[in-house]
Structure formats: structure tokens, C-alpha cells
Design a protein around this motif. Structure first.
Motif, PDB file in Angstrom:
ATOM      1  N   PRO A 185       1.611 -11.611  -5.279  1.00 11.94           N
ATOM      2  CA  PRO A 185       2.984 -11.393  -3.908  1.00 11.94           C
ATOM      3  C   PRO A 185       4.205 -10.600  -5.025  1.00 11.94           C
ATOM      4  CG  PRO A 185       2.321 -13.651  -3.480  1.00 11.94           C
ATOM      5  CD  PRO A 185       1.290 -12.430  -4.577  1.00 11.94           C
ATOM      6  N   THR A 186       4.498 -10.909  -6.318  1.00 11.27           N
ATOM      7  CA  THR A 186       5.431 -10.833  -6.716  1.00 11.27           C
ATOM      8  C   THR A 186       5.246  -9.699  -7.413  1.00 11.27           C
ATOM      9  OG1 THR A 186       5.907 -13.382  -7.757  1.00 11.27           O
ATOM     10  CG2 THR A 186       6.919 -12.145  -9.122  1.00 11.27           C
ATOM     11  N   GLN A 187       3.579  -9.628  -8.429  1.00  4.84           N
ATOM     12  CA  GLN A 187       3.094  -8.316  -8.880  1.00  4.84           C
ATOM     13  C   GLN A 187       3.483  -6.670  -8.306  1.00  4.84           C
ATOM     14  OE1 GLN A 187       1.883  -8.703 -12.032  1.00  4.84           O
ATOM     15  NE2 GLN A 187       1.153  -6.308 -12.399  1.00  4.84           N
ATOM     16  N   GLU A 188       2.826  -7.180  -6.844  1.00  2.00           N
ATOM     17  CA  GLU A 188       2.512  -5.957  -5.493  1.00  2.00           C
ATOM     18  C   GLU A 188       4.226  -5.940  -5.860  1.00  2.00           C
ATOM     19  OE1 GLU A 188       1.258  -7.603  -2.316  1.00  2.00           O
ATOM     20  OE2 GLU A 188      -1.064  -7.265  -3.483  1.00  2.00           O
ATOM     21  N   LYS A 189       4.852  -6.692  -5.798  1.00  2.00           N
ATOM     22  CA  LYS A 189       6.322  -6.118  -5.843  1.00  2.00           C
ATOM     23  C   LYS A 189       7.385  -6.084  -6.705  1.00  2.00           C
ATOM     24  CE  LYS A 189      11.319  -8.419  -4.256  1.00  2.00           C
ATOM     25  NZ  LYS A 189      11.967 -10.025  -3.996  1.00  2.00           N
ATOM     26  N   TYR A 190       6.802  -5.990  -7.878  1.00  2.00           N
ATOM     27  CA  TYR A 190       7.023  -6.026  -9.050  1.00  2.00           C
ATOM     28  C   TYR A 190       6.693  -3.769  -8.896  1.00  2.00           C
ATOM     29  CZ  TYR A 190       7.305  -4.183 -13.835  1.00  2.00           C
ATOM     30  OH  TYR A 190       7.871  -3.666 -14.668  1.00  2.00           O
ATOM     31  N   GLN A 191       5.505  -4.009  -8.557  1.00  2.25           N
ATOM     32  CA  GLN A 191       5.279  -2.170  -8.950  1.00  2.25           C
ATOM     33  C   GLN A 191       5.430  -1.545  -7.672  1.00  2.25           C
ATOM     34  OE1 GLN A 191       0.744  -3.469  -8.434  1.00  2.25           O
ATOM     35  NE2 GLN A 191       0.873  -3.073 -11.109  1.00  2.25           N
ATOM     36  N   LYS A 192       5.905  -2.278  -6.873  1.00  2.03           N
ATOM     37  CA  LYS A 192       6.573  -1.288  -5.518  1.00  2.03           C
ATOM     38  C   LYS A 192       8.307  -0.637  -6.171  1.00  2.03           C
ATOM     39  CE  LYS A 192       7.802  -1.176  -0.945  1.00  2.03           C
ATOM     40  NZ  LYS A 192       8.243  -2.044   0.638  1.00  2.03           N
TER      41      LYS A 192
END
Length: 206
Positions: free
Chosen positions: A107-114
Motif C-alpha cells: 500500500p505504501t509502495q502504491e502511494k509513493y508511486q502515485k
């Protein structure tokens, strides 16, 4: 400083910041362009981003949260006739716990990419005051399927900017570093740039 451990944003509170002084120093030794680090490993942003991100000059006591170092830097560059570029760390962001492109938590990975992709759109869209820099430098580079997917954003919104560490960019926009911290390049070492961006003359004027 370790991944995930950063100082509070209010740590940034300069009292004698002068972007004119920076650019004048560069101009004094004959520089034709100057690059400013707008985001390094800590993840602290030197512009008041409107994205969902709380670690920037906007969240400091400096200028009561109304300061914008990137804008000041650009104005100084224009004032003294230098081209300007930006350096952005895409592979480390300690504020979000990112180390070598990864957080280890999906979830944090996806937030960072976004958020990275949103910041690229914010910086380079046609209505942005920061659009059209001479140079965009992604520290450690854009890595397909690993880094945030910023390549198509830069290709579309910043097509006139040179993109350093953009290995998937064919043609006249992407370029690469020499491969070491000593700035010593094995020869031949070629890359293409847009016509008119760099002089064709050698040091002896030929």
C-alpha cells in the motif's frame, strides 16, 4: 540518516537565503545552466506542492509556509540569463520509507508511486509555473516496472527538456551519466541532444 528517519519540516528555516547569490556565483565562472535539487533522499520538497504530501517548504515556518525556493531559483536564473534544471530523487524517499525504489509494503509502495507521478504532472503541466526546465535529472534514473512510471509523463509534458538518467528515451531527449562518480568517461561516449541545446564547437573553437 536512515530510511524512514527524517527531521521535522520546521528544521528548514533559513534566514539569509538568496537564490540570486547562487546564480551569480554560477554566472561568475561562466556557467551556461544551473541545476537545483528540489527533492533529495529525505523527500523534502523545495516547492509548495499541492499534492497529498506533507513534507515540503509549505509545511515549515519559513516565510510562514508561503515560500517557494524553486520559483525563486527559476526567477534568479532568468534574471541572470542562465538555463535552469531540476534534480529529483526518484529512488529514495526517507519520509515515505522508500529505499532503492521500494518500501517493502505494497500500500505504501502504491502511494509513493502515485505521489511521484502526481508531482511530475504538477511540475511540468502546461499551466505550471515550473514547466519547461532545460534539464531534468532523476537520481539513479527511471527504471521500467520498478520506479514510478514517470517516463510517459515527462515525454508528454516536458518534451523540450533534457532528461538525465532516462535510458528508455530514444532520440534527442534522454541522456545518461558517465557511469562513475569521478566524471571520467570512457571514449567513445555518445548521446543525442536537441538541435541548438548544446554547442557543436570544441574547446579550441573549431
Amino acid at each position: 540518516m536512515f530510511s524512514g528517519h527524517v527531521v521535522p519540516p520546521d528544521t528548514f528555516n533559513p534566514t539569509e537565503l538568496s537564490t540570486d547569490q547562487w546564480v551569480q556565483a554560477a554566472e561568475s565562472f561562466g556557467a551556461k545552466y544551473i541545476i537545483f535539487t528540489i527533492d533529495h533522499f529525505s523527500g523534502f520538497l523545495m516547492w509548495p506542492s499541492k499534492t497529498n504530501y506533507n513534507y515540503s517548504v509549505k509545511h515549515t515556518k519559513w516565510m510562514r509556509g508561503n515560500g517557494d525556493v524553486l520559483s525563486d531559483f527559476m526567477k534568479s536564473s532568468q534574471k541572470y540569463g542562465l538555463e535552469y534544471g531540476v534534480f529529483y530523487s526518484v529512488h529514495n524517499n526517507w519520509y515515505m520509507g522508500v529505499d532503492n525504489y521500494t518500501t517493502g509494503h505494497q500500500p505504501t509502495q502504491e502511494k509513493y508511486q502515485k505521489v511521484v507521478e502526481e508531482q511530475m504532472r504538477e511540475l511540468f503541466n502546461e499551466d505550471s509555473p515550473y514547466r519547461d526546465p532545460f534539464y531534468i535529472w532523476f537520481d539513479a534514473g527511471i527504471v521500467p516496472r520498478i520506479s514510478p512510471n514517470v517516463a510517459p509523463i515527462v515525454r508528454k509534458l516536458a518534451a523540450n527538456s533534457l532528461c538525465d538518467e532516462c535510458p528508455t528515451f530514444a532520440g534527442d531527449q534522454g541522456l545518461r551519466w558517465v557511469g562513475n562518480e569521478n566524471a571520467l568517461a570512457p571514449l567513445p561516449h555518445w548521446y543525442a541532444v536537441p538541435k541548438g541545446k548544446c554547442s557543436m564547437k570544441t574547446n579550441n573553437g573549431e
